[in-house]
Write a protein that holds these residues in place. Structure first.
Motif, short mmCIF file in Angstrom:
data_model
loop_
_atom_site.label_atom_id
_atom_site.label_comp_id
_atom_site.label_asym_id
_atom_site.label_seq_id
_atom_site.Cartn_x
_atom_site.Cartn_y
_atom_site.Cartn_z
N LEU A 20 0.85 -1.20 0.00
CA LEU A 20 0.00 0.00 0.00
C LEU A 20 0.88 1.24 0.00
CD1 LEU A 20 -3.02 -0.59 2.44
CD2 LEU A 20 -3.08 -0.29 -0.04
N ARG A 21 0.58 2.16 -0.90
CA ARG A 21 1.30 3.42 -0.96
C ARG A 21 0.30 4.57 -1.03
NH1 ARG A 21 6.07 2.27 -5.54
NH2 ARG A 21 7.21 0.68 -4.34
N GLU A 22 0.75 5.72 -0.64
CA GLU A 22 -0.08 6.92 -0.77
C GLU A 22 0.31 7.59 -2.09
OE1 GLU A 22 -3.24 9.09 1.03
OE2 GLU A 22 -2.27 7.20 1.59
N LEU A 23 -0.65 7.66 -3.01
CA LEU A 23 -0.39 8.21 -4.33
C LEU A 23 -1.27 9.44 -4.57
CD1 LEU A 23 -0.29 5.03 -6.63
CD2 LEU A 23 1.61 6.16 -5.47
N PRO A 24 -0.86 10.30 -5.51
CA PRO A 24 -1.74 11.41 -5.88
C PRO A 24 -3.01 10.88 -6.54
CG PRO A 24 0.51 11.75 -6.68
CD PRO A 24 0.44 10.35 -6.21
N VAL A 25 -4.12 11.54 -6.31
CA VAL A 25 -5.34 11.21 -7.03
C VAL A 25 -5.08 11.47 -8.52
CG1 VAL A 25 -7.75 11.87 -7.40
CG2 VAL A 25 -6.84 11.68 -5.08
N PRO A 26 -5.48 10.56 -9.41
CA PRO A 26 -5.15 10.73 -10.84
C PRO A 26 -5.75 11.99 -11.44
CG PRO A 26 -5.95 8.50 -10.39
CD PRO A 26 -6.19 9.29 -9.14
N ASP A 27 -4.98 12.61 -12.32
CA ASP A 27 -5.51 13.68 -13.17
C ASP A 27 -6.25 13.03 -14.34
OD1 ASP A 27 -4.43 15.83 -11.70
OD2 ASP A 27 -2.49 15.58 -12.70
N ILE A 28 -7.34 13.63 -14.77
CA ILE A 28 -8.08 13.07 -15.89
C ILE A 28 -7.95 13.93 -17.13
CG2 ILE A 28 -9.75 11.92 -14.38
CD1 ILE A 28 -11.78 14.10 -15.17
N GLU A 30 -9.54 14.93 -21.21
CA GLU A 30 -10.80 15.43 -21.74
C GLU A 30 -11.85 14.33 -21.90
OE1 GLU A 30 -9.49 19.13 -24.64
OE2 GLU A 30 -9.31 17.07 -25.41
N ASP A 31 -11.40 13.12 -22.19
CA ASP A 31 -12.32 12.02 -22.47
C ASP A 31 -12.46 11.05 -21.29
OD1 ASP A 31 -12.80 12.79 -25.20
OD2 ASP A 31 -10.76 12.09 -25.63
N ASP A 32 -11.95 11.44 -20.13
CA ASP A 32 -11.94 10.55 -18.97
C ASP A 32 -12.95 10.99 -17.92
OD1 ASP A 32 -9.70 9.21 -20.07
OD2 ASP A 32 -8.33 10.65 -19.14
N VAL A 33 -13.21 10.08 -17.00
CA VAL A 33 -13.91 10.42 -15.77
C VAL A 33 -13.08 9.91 -14.60
CG1 VAL A 33 -16.17 10.23 -16.88
CG2 VAL A 33 -15.26 8.29 -15.63
N LEU A 34 -13.27 10.51 -13.46
CA LEU A 34 -12.63 10.06 -12.24
C LEU A 34 -13.69 9.34 -11.42
CD1 LEU A 34 -9.96 10.09 -10.60
CD2 LEU A 34 -10.88 12.09 -9.40
N VAL A 35 -13.39 8.09 -11.05
CA VAL A 35 -14.33 7.26 -10.31
C VAL A 35 -13.80 7.03 -8.90
CG1 VAL A 35 -15.44 4.99 -10.18
CG2 VAL A 35 -15.17 6.13 -12.39
N VAL A 75 -15.70 14.75 -14.24
CA VAL A 75 -15.83 14.37 -15.65
C VAL A 75 -14.97 15.27 -16.52
CG1 VAL A 75 -18.18 13.46 -15.33
CG2 VAL A 75 -17.86 15.84 -16.01
N GLY A 76 -14.45 14.69 -17.61
CA GLY A 76 -13.65 15.46 -18.56
C GLY A 76 -14.51 16.36 -19.42
N SER A 77 -13.87 17.33 -20.05
CA SER A 77 -14.60 18.36 -20.80
C SER A 77 -15.30 17.83 -22.03
CB SER A 77 -13.64 19.48 -21.19
OG SER A 77 -12.60 18.98 -22.03
N VAL A 131 -10.77 6.61 -15.67
CA VAL A 131 -11.38 5.69 -16.63
C VAL A 131 -11.81 6.44 -17.89
CG1 VAL A 131 -13.18 3.95 -17.00
CG2 VAL A 131 -12.30 4.36 -14.69
N PRO A 132 -11.41 5.98 -19.08
CA PRO A 132 -11.98 6.56 -20.30
C PRO A 132 -13.50 6.38 -20.31
CG PRO A 132 -10.05 5.22 -20.81
CD PRO A 132 -10.38 4.96 -19.38
N GLU A 133 -14.22 7.41 -20.67
CA GLU A 133 -15.68 7.34 -20.62
C GLU A 133 -16.23 6.20 -21.47
OE1 GLU A 133 -19.49 10.36 -21.05
OE2 GLU A 133 -17.98 10.29 -22.65
#
Length: 348
Positions: A20-28, A30-35, A75-77, A131-133
């Protein structure tokens, strides 16, 4: 917005190289969503990768986990189908070549350049996953996160049993390997009309074979290969099974499958095994067997599986024998590896 998250990182090919590591929350993009991950299933491939016994290329370091459900938080743009707070699950083909002939004909699961969650890109054993939408499916109302996370293994089994294999009511079907995919395949073979429906395992699979019987198998065996062939032959007209579905994670079971199948029958191989086969394929020729591999899944399969889960036509919930926080991942991996439980679901 939270800036960091816990994540289970597989950091090298050495056995046991995960933590287990502490990582940055992913950047998304234009075509992605963050779940925000609500539940993530532990797959046998996660355990093989953690143990260094896998047969596929991995881009280290990588966050494990590809069976998941969660809630859209960003959500991405250029996305348009899913809003914030939508409850979703996702397919696994995170990266594909959009110009590939396989992608352009809807068979993106077979794109040679495909990269999936948990080995090619960061997966969902974490607080959040990018995740890609195009991969998202809406989770039907009333379906729990834990059950929705099982859509992926169910879709793998649906491809093997219902798309790639032709099963007609009354066919004799043998499923080799009572792991999660084998048990999902048992459910789907029963729904397809298989009878007799045989599930075969090894001596340590007693509890799994009992579950297989409760899921619809008409017979279960943990006997030697030679005895199993005799037993299956005795259940039929003497010529063997119409269909054999090999979900075991070893290469040697293909030889067993060719011994079990009747002339003109079908063998579908789902389980991965990196060891050489070391036997003659002459029975494949002599019996004129239709042998095929099957891999992953597509959008239409997911939609059918989610409908079946929502209507309880398909109920894989008995497979889940432990739901635990992400911090207990090691105990869950070990329990599955030792056969103490069939399936664990982690809650980040």
């Amino acid at each position: 917005m939270i800036e960091t998250m816990p994540a289970l990182v597989n950091y090298s090919s050495s056995p046991g190289a995960a933590e287990l590591r502490e990582l940055p929350v992913p950047d998304i993009g234009e075509d992605d969503v963050l779940v925000a991950v609500g539940a993530v299933g532990v797959c046998g491939s996660d355990i093989h990768q953690y143990g260094g016994s896998h047969s596929w290329a991995v881009r280290y370091p990588v966050v494990l986990g590809h069976e998941f459900a969660g809630t859209v938080v960003k959500v991405g743009s250029r996305t348009c189908r899913f809003e914030v707070d939508a409850v979703v699950t996702a397919e696994t083909a995170a990266v594909v070549d959009q110009m590939s002939p396989f992608v352009r004909t809807g068979r993106y699961n077979l794109d040679p350049g495909r990269l999936g969650f948990g080995y090619g890109v960061d997966g969902a054993m974490a607080g959040f996953v990018k995740v890609p939408e195009r991969l998202l499916h809406r989770v039907p109302d009333g379906l729990s996160m834990e059950t929705a996370a099982l859509a992926e293994p169910c879709a793998v089994a649906y491809n093997a049993v219902c798309e790639s294999t032709r099963i007609r009511p009354g066919d004799t079907v043998v499923i080799i390997g009572p792991g999660p995919i084998g048990l999902c395949a048992t459910l789907l073979a029963r729904l397809s009309g298989a009878n007799p429906l045989v599930v075969a395992g090894v001596a340590r699979d007693g509890a799994r074979l009992e579950l297989a019987a409760s899921l619809g198998a008409t017979a279960t065996f943990s006997s030697s290969p030679e005895t199993l062939v005799r037993e299956v032959t005795s259940l039929t007209d003497g010529y063997g099974a119409d269909v054999v579905i090999d979900t075991a994670g070893v290469s040697a079971t293909l030889e067993l499958a060719l011994s079990l199948v009747r002339p003109g029958g079908q063998v579908t191989k789902v389980g991965w095994g990196h060891d050489p086969c070391g036997f003659s394929l002459d029975p494949l020729v002599a019996k004129a067997v239709h042998l095929q591999g099957t891999f992953s899944h597509t959008w239409a399969m997911w939609e059918k599986v989610l409908h079946m889960l929502a209507t309880r036509q398909l109920d894989p919930s008995p497979l889940v024998q432990r739901v635990a926080p992400l911090s207990e991942w090691a105990d869950c991996f070990q329990a599955m590896r030792q056969g103490q439980i069939i399936k664990a679901v982690l809650v980040p």
